[in-house]
Each structure stands twice: as C-alpha cells, then as structure tokens.
Write a protein that holds these residues in place. Structure first.
Motif, PDB file in Angstrom:
ATOM      1  N   GLU A 249       2.685  -4.241 -10.278  1.00  0.00           N
ATOM      2  CA  GLU A 249       2.178  -2.832 -10.126  1.00  0.00           C
ATOM      3  C   GLU A 249       2.626  -1.727 -10.880  1.00  0.00           C
ATOM      4  O   GLU A 249       1.958  -0.939 -11.601  1.00  0.00           O
ATOM      5  CB  GLU A 249       1.951  -2.621  -8.733  1.00  0.00           C
ATOM      6  CG  GLU A 249       1.074  -1.352  -8.214  1.00  0.00           C
ATOM      7  CD  GLU A 249      -0.301  -1.487  -8.511  1.00  0.00           C
ATOM      8  OE1 GLU A 249      -1.101  -0.467  -8.189  1.00  0.00           O
ATOM      9  OE2 GLU A 249      -0.687  -2.602  -8.560  1.00  0.00           O
TER      10      GLU A 249
ATOM     11  N   ASP B 120       0.813  -1.113   0.014  1.00  0.00           N
ATOM     12  CA  ASP B 120       0.089   0.096  -0.023  1.00  0.00           C
ATOM     13  C   ASP B 120       0.794   1.234  -0.075  1.00  0.00           C
ATOM     14  O   ASP B 120       0.662   2.327  -0.596  1.00  0.00           O
ATOM     15  CB  ASP B 120      -0.977  -0.169   1.273  1.00  0.00           C
ATOM     16  CG  ASP B 120      -1.840  -1.104   1.259  1.00  0.00           C
ATOM     17  OD1 ASP B 120      -2.413  -1.501  -0.077  1.00  0.00           O
ATOM     18  OD2 ASP B 120      -2.473  -1.385   2.099  1.00  0.00           O
TER      19      ASP B 120
ATOM     20  N   ASN C 226       2.535   7.100  -7.047  1.00  0.00           N
ATOM     21  CA  ASN C 226       1.709   8.019  -7.700  1.00  0.00           C
ATOM     22  C   ASN C 226       2.354   9.529  -7.694  1.00  0.00           C
ATOM     23  O   ASN C 226       1.556  10.524  -8.040  1.00  0.00           O
ATOM     24  CB  ASN C 226       0.521   7.869  -6.939  1.00  0.00           C
ATOM     25  CG  ASN C 226      -0.582   6.940  -7.289  1.00  0.00           C
ATOM     26  OD1 ASN C 226      -0.333   6.324  -8.561  1.00  0.00           O
ATOM     27  ND2 ASN C 226      -1.339   6.181  -6.528  1.00  0.00           N
TER      28      ASN C 226
ATOM     29  N   LEU D 100       5.246  -5.988  -6.699  1.00  0.00           N
ATOM     30  CA  LEU D 100       5.537  -4.461  -6.864  1.00  0.00           C
ATOM     31  C   LEU D 100       5.858  -4.063  -8.145  1.00  0.00           C
ATOM     32  O   LEU D 100       5.490  -3.030  -8.741  1.00  0.00           O
ATOM     33  CB  LEU D 100       6.465  -4.055  -5.760  1.00  0.00           C
ATOM     34  CG  LEU D 100       6.339  -4.321  -4.490  1.00  0.00           C
ATOM     35  CD1 LEU D 100       7.540  -3.721  -3.560  1.00  0.00           C
ATOM     36  CD2 LEU D 100       5.072  -3.896  -4.025  1.00  0.00           C
TER      37      LEU D 100
ATOM     38  N   LYS E  17       2.304   1.913  -3.233  1.00  0.00           N
ATOM     39  CA  LYS E  17       1.247   2.109  -4.511  1.00  0.00           C
ATOM     40  C   LYS E  17       1.295   4.036  -4.044  1.00  0.00           C
ATOM     41  O   LYS E  17       0.906   4.574  -5.339  1.00  0.00           O
ATOM     42  CB  LYS E  17      -0.065   1.539  -4.353  1.00  0.00           C
ATOM     43  CG  LYS E  17      -0.019   0.138  -4.682  1.00  0.00           C
ATOM     44  CD  LYS E  17      -1.523  -0.285  -5.164  1.00  0.00           C
ATOM     45  CE  LYS E  17      -2.190  -0.454  -4.106  1.00  0.00           C
ATOM     46  NZ  LYS E  17      -3.638  -0.869  -4.275  1.00  0.00           N
ATOM     47  N   LYS E  18       1.247   4.182  -3.082  1.00  0.00           N
ATOM     48  CA  LYS E  18       1.039   5.730  -2.779  1.00  0.00           C
ATOM     49  C   LYS E  18       2.502   6.421  -3.527  1.00  0.00           C
ATOM     50  O   LYS E  18       2.393   7.490  -4.125  1.00  0.00           O
ATOM     51  CB  LYS E  18       1.185   5.991  -1.150  1.00  0.00           C
ATOM     52  CG  LYS E  18      -0.221   5.523  -0.735  1.00  0.00           C
ATOM     53  CD  LYS E  18      -0.094   5.745   0.827  1.00  0.00           C
ATOM     54  CE  LYS E  18      -1.538   5.347   1.616  1.00  0.00           C
ATOM     55  NZ  LYS E  18      -1.199   5.627   3.026  1.00  0.00           N
TER      56      LYS E  18
ATOM     57  N   LYS F  47       1.329   1.241 -14.273  1.00  0.00           N
ATOM     58  CA  LYS F  47       0.985   2.741 -14.256  1.00  0.00           C
ATOM     59  C   LYS F  47       1.591   3.427 -15.318  1.00  0.00           C
ATOM     60  O   LYS F  47       2.476   3.021 -16.076  1.00  0.00           O
ATOM     61  CB  LYS F  47       1.828   3.029 -12.776  1.00  0.00           C
ATOM     62  CG  LYS F  47       1.172   2.266 -11.437  1.00  0.00           C
ATOM     63  CD  LYS F  47      -0.203   2.996 -11.499  1.00  0.00           C
ATOM     64  CE  LYS F  47      -0.763   2.414  -9.870  1.00  0.00           C
ATOM     65  NZ  LYS F  47      -1.993   2.888  -9.755  1.00  0.00           N
TER      66      LYS F  47
END
Length: 224
Positions: A85, A57, A64, A82, A60-61, A89
């Motif tokens: 993920e 989590d 961004n 990871l 992911k922050k 993006k």
C-alpha cells in the motif's frame, strides 16, 4: 512539533519492538516533530512514540498525514499488504532490513515517489541475486534495477544520491545489533524535515556519534 515533520515506522513486530523503538527515537533526536510506529506489538513501544495498531484502514489514514515512512526495523516477514500500500503512495519511503526482503521478492516496477534503501552486503546480494566484490558496481546496479537512492552499509559505507560518496570510516564499533535501525531513524528524521542531502547527513551524523564514543575509549557500543 507540527512544523518539523511526521514519520511512520513500520516495524517492531512479533517481539522485535526494540528495533522500531530505536528507529523512532532516533528520528525524534534528529529533530522530527512526531513519530508513529505501526506494529502488532504496540504495548512495548516507547511512550514518546505514537502507537498505531496493524489495522489496514488505520494504516492508510496515517500514511496520508506523515511525510516519510521507514519500513523494516524489526518487521520480519510481516505486513506485506501494508508495504504494498505505501509503495503506491506519493510519499518518501525508506526501506531497511526486512523490508528489503519484501522488495527483492515483490518488485515489479520503479516507484515514482522518492525511494531510499539502506542494505548491508547480505541484503544487497539478495536484491541483486548474486554475490559481488565490487561494491561500487553493486550500488550502481541496485539503482539501475530498483531506482531510488542507496546507502550500502559496511566498512567505508557508500552513498549513491546525486553522486557517489564514500564514508571514510571503517570500525567494528558499529557492528552491534541495532545500529542500522538508528541510521534508518536518523535518515527518516532528516527526510521528514526536508533537510537537503539527507542520505549524506544521516551517515555523517551516525559516524560522528560513533567517533564520540571512540573518543571515550569505548571499544564497543550499545545501539541505544
């Protein structure tokens, strides 16, 4: 520092924090405003680098808010979740070292966002699934298969970006451990600042640093 970009290094796992430190500090020396490292060994990350624990989590922050992710230096066979993920993006992703192993094993389709890969011969051979002698054909095959821009490291490094370039430098002074992590960090630092032609300029800076040391009669170098 808020106006010169932010980079995230995904690496430095399981005792390999040195590789992540080299990449992060190289990005800072190349002018990036902030450098983060996501690792499971954050206690050994340099003070100049912002430490991010390997929490999904939290990761992911961070992706961004950064401009570029460099994945691979000292990563080992870790963090595949990871990597998957960040692959999805809309962010520039630079794959080096162990992240290229992940790419060879998990590739399904080309990214829409920018991808830059920096293999040496052994990593390129694994990505192509075969040995090769023609490096010019190999780098074009890598792009055809995976998309993106490519830096095929070695004596006379090849760069395939808007066109094909050859770096007219071949010297074993760059054969020591960690010099690839330095190149990945410089590249990420330039990308994060929106410098034009970052692949060419990163290789050029990397080479000029080696030449400066050669001028001092150094026959070998330590990457840092």
């Amino acid at each position: 520092k808020g106006k010169f970009g932010k980079i995230l290094i995904l690496g430095g796992w399981n005792g390999m924090s040195g590789a992540a430190n080299l990449a992060g500090l190289s990005a800072l020396r190349a002018g990036i405003g902030k450098a983060y490292v996501c690792s499971n060994d954050i206690n050994h990350i340099n003070d100049e680098i912002i430490k991010i624990d390997n929490n999904f989590d939290e990761f992911k922050k961070i992706i961004n808010i950064v401009n570029v992710v460099v994945a691979g230096p000292g990563l080992g066979i870790n963090a595949y979740e990871l990597l998957a993920e960040v692959w999805k993006k809309n962010i520039t992703l630079i794959l080096d070292a162990d992240a290229l192993i992940w790419l060879s094993e998990n590739f399904k389709k080309k990214r829409r966002a920018k991808l830059i890969c920096t293999p040496h011969y052994g990593e390129a051979r694994r990505l192509l699934g075969k040995s090769f002698r023609d490096r010019f054909k190999a780098i074009r095959s890598l792009r055809a298969k995976y998309g993106g821009n490519w830096i095929l490291k070695g004596p006379g490094t090849l760069i395939l970006a808007n066109r094909l370039y050859i770096n007219n430098f071949a010297d074993n002074i760059l054969s020591s451990a960690g010099t690839g992590d330095i190149l990945a960090g410089i590249l990420g630092g330039l990308v994060g600042q929106n410098i034009k032609n970052p692949e060419i300029k990163a290789v050029m800076l990397h080479t000029k640093c080696a030449l400066k040391l050669k001028e001092k009669q150094n026959k070998t170098l330590i990457a840092s």
